[in-house]
Scaffold this active site. Structure first.
Site, PDB file in Angstrom:
ATOM      1  N   HIS A 167      -6.111   2.087  -8.815  1.00 13.66           N
ATOM      2  CA  HIS A 167      -5.556   3.271  -9.479  1.00 13.66           C
ATOM      3  C   HIS A 167      -6.615   3.968 -10.333  1.00 13.66           C
ATOM      4  CE1 HIS A 167      -3.498   5.384 -12.812  1.00 13.66           C
ATOM      5  NE2 HIS A 167      -2.662   5.760 -11.858  1.00 13.66           N
ATOM      6  N   CYS A 176      -5.673  11.885   4.058  1.00 16.26           N
ATOM      7  CA  CYS A 176      -5.723  12.199   2.629  1.00 16.26           C
ATOM      8  C   CYS A 176      -6.064  10.984   1.786  1.00 16.26           C
ATOM      9  CB  CYS A 176      -4.404  12.819   2.166  1.00 16.26           C
ATOM     10  SG  CYS A 176      -2.980  11.722   2.330  1.00 16.26           S
TER      11      CYS A 176
END
Length: 561
Positions: free
Chosen positions: A141, A517
């Site tokens: 993250h 993506c």
């Protein structure tokens, strides 16, 4: 130079007044020098444009896009982690996101130091000049968000320990108090004590010329992963041709929104949930209006709410008490609901399109915000907005159809009450092996495929991208993995799923738009593969757009040869 067609590094000696040339080879050069030499040699008709492009390594452009440490300065080395996002920056150590926001607002440069980051740290990550975590890999993250923001970031610093109680950090055996100055170099992964001076690069006309040449040679379209106006502006500045991934969940973590989001999650019935969603609607609509205004008629791919709901709830006792005090919701109720939403394996649990199916009103609110924003912007800029709504984590056509029916219904209602038309597609994010293997089924309901290669790698290899840092080096040393599969695509496994997905999808719809993506969209080695399998576009973090443009040009030139 005339003979070899390149800048030379010549070794020579002079003996008794006589010059001896010992050897010559192509000279090493910085990225700035490589760009200048390539452009100059085309101007001198020594090489052609294709050769000039091939002589500049895409990854080397990082040197031109981010500040670097001054090599002339001796630095006090602390430890090394994974170079997750390039750039060098100094700042005070802060251990909490709230503190990062507070100090940044007071004009301080801060380095957010955490075990790992989560979506609720977004405000602190925005406020921080750099991010350092002891856990996580190159696509954790912290790494993904930092690259998108253009923040320097180091992850997987395994020798880093944090003592939150006494507000200090151990860099291996060295104890450093919170508030002390450190410098992180996200290009090398090195951490230093104190402030180390940096050198800021400048964009030259030669760089612009090289990028124009790259655009004239590449076939792949290049989009950006962006969900804030600043991200969108940065992406355009670096030459993005649209947004390939707008992660809507990041829009809910601002201080004025997170409590409303939490009230929506804690609602006990649909009536209370809709009350909270009605408060979120204008906030989300405003975000989309800003992005559409910036991007104008370029395509914007918006992913519907994706992460599990527990990620939005307060995790620490301090946050829990603060939320309870500001909303009047009983602490025990919040704690009980948090426990109820806790999942053993949340990334494979109640998230993605599963949320829309459980709570269709969330999908309805997001669709309304998107379409109302598009109508408002079209009236203002007198141009058609191009929207692509992406349904995440679908593995069946029925899941896409369920969401698409809600989206179409909302669109019809808004069009009926407006003098404007809407130009939109509804597609899906292919991030599960079944979705790729059954792509012919999914293509029946989807207008486009966007391969989310971060999660597709995770679900195909059965490896958490947040935890791979604990054993990746051993795998690389033993040559089990040739490279980090979250950085360069696993062509044999994950790559095969992409090929199957594209082939099966296009058998159903010839004109099916296919893109990537995931973070692989900014990796030159992966882009070579994407060119071979004929994707339509790739999407990368804004600061990697120039790298992707040049890498795509390299791939096209090599394919022709």
């Amino acid at each position: 130079e005339n003979h070899y067609g390149d800048m030379q590094d010549i070794e020579f000696t002079i003996q008794k007044g006589k010059l001896f040339l010992l050897q010559t080879r192509n000279g090493k050069r910085t990225a700035e020098a490589a760009v200048k030499i390539a452009v100059d040699m085309v101007a001198e008709n020594k090489i052609d444009i294709d050769e000039a492009l091939l002589r500049v390594e895409p990854e080397s452009l990082n040197q031109l896009l981010h500040p670097a440490l001054d090599s002339a300065v001796d630095a006090d080395f602390l430890l090394k982690g994974m170079p997750a996002s390039p750039g060098a920056v100094s700042g005070k150590i802060v251990l909490e996101s709230e503190e990062a926001v507070k100090l940044s607002a007071a004009g301080e440069s801060v380095i957010l130091v955490r075990l790992e980051t989560s979506p609720e740290d977004i405000a602190g990550m925005h406020a921080a000049s750099g991010i350092l975590t002891s856990r996580g890999g190159m696509t954790s993250h912290a790494a993904v968000v930092a690259r998108g923001m253009g923040r320097a970031c180091i992850t997987g610093a395994n020798e880093l320990r944090i003592d939150f109680k006494n507000k200090c950090v151990f860099f291996s055996d060295r104890k450093v108090k919170s508030g002390s100055q450190i410098t992180i170099d996200g290009t090398t992964g090195n951490v230093y004590f104190g402030i180390v001076s940096t050198v800021y690069p400048e964009m030259s006309k030669n760089f612009e010329t090289l990028m124009q040449w790259a655009d004239s040679r590449r076939r792949l379209k290049i989009r950006a992963n962006a969900e804030t106006p600043n991200d969108a502006k940065t992406a355009l500045k670096f030459g993005a041709e649209g947004i390939g991934l707008c992660r809507t969940e990041h829009m809910f973590f601002d201080e004025d929104r997170i409590n409303v989001m939490r009230q929506m999650i804690l609602a006990e019935d649909i009536t209370d949930r809709k009350i909270a969603l009605d408060k979120l609607l204008p906030m989300q609509r405003n975000d989309f209006e800003e992005i559409f205004t910036i991007m104008k008629d370029l395509p914007v791919t918006i992913r519907l709410l994706d992460p599990p709901l527990h990620e939005f709830l307060p995790s620490s006792e301090k946050d829990l008490m603060s939320f309870s005090a500001s909303t009047g919701i009983d602490v025990e109720k919040v704690r009980t609901q948090s426990l109820r939403l806790h999942e053993s394996n949340p990334m494979l649990g109640h998230r993605g399109c599963r949320l829309a199916i459980s709570y269709p009103e969330i999908c309805e609110m997001q669709s309304k915000a998107i379409f109302e924003a598009a109508i408002n912007v079209q009236k203002k800029i007198k141009e058609r907005v191009n929207i692509e709504i992406m349904v995440p984590l679908a593995s069946t056509s029925a899941e896409i159809k369920f969401c698409k029916d809600i989206i179409n219904s909302v669109a019809s209602s808004i069009i009926d009450n407006s003098d404007q038309s809407l130009n939109y597609l509804v597609g899906t994010m292919i991030e599960l092996p079944r979705a790729a293997l059954c792509a012919d089924d999914l293509a029946g309901s989807a207008d486009f495929f966007s391969f989310g290669t971060n999660d597709l790698t995770q679900t195909t290899l059965g490896i958490s991208r947040d935890d791979i840092g604990t054993f990746l080096n051993k795998y690389l040393e033993a040559k089990i993995f040739p490279n980090d599969p979250f950085i360069s695509i696993d062509k044999k496994g994950v790559g095969s799923l992409l090929e199957i997905g594209i082939k099966k999808g296009k058998q159903v719809k010839d004109n099916l738009k296919v893109g990537v993506c995931g973070e692989h969209g900014g990796d030159p080695a992966s882009i070579d593969f994407f060119e071979k399998i004929k994707l339509d576009y790739i999407s990368a973090s804004p600061f990697r757009i120039p790298i992707s443009r040049l890498a795509a040009a390299h791939s096209s030139i090599k394919e022709k040869k």
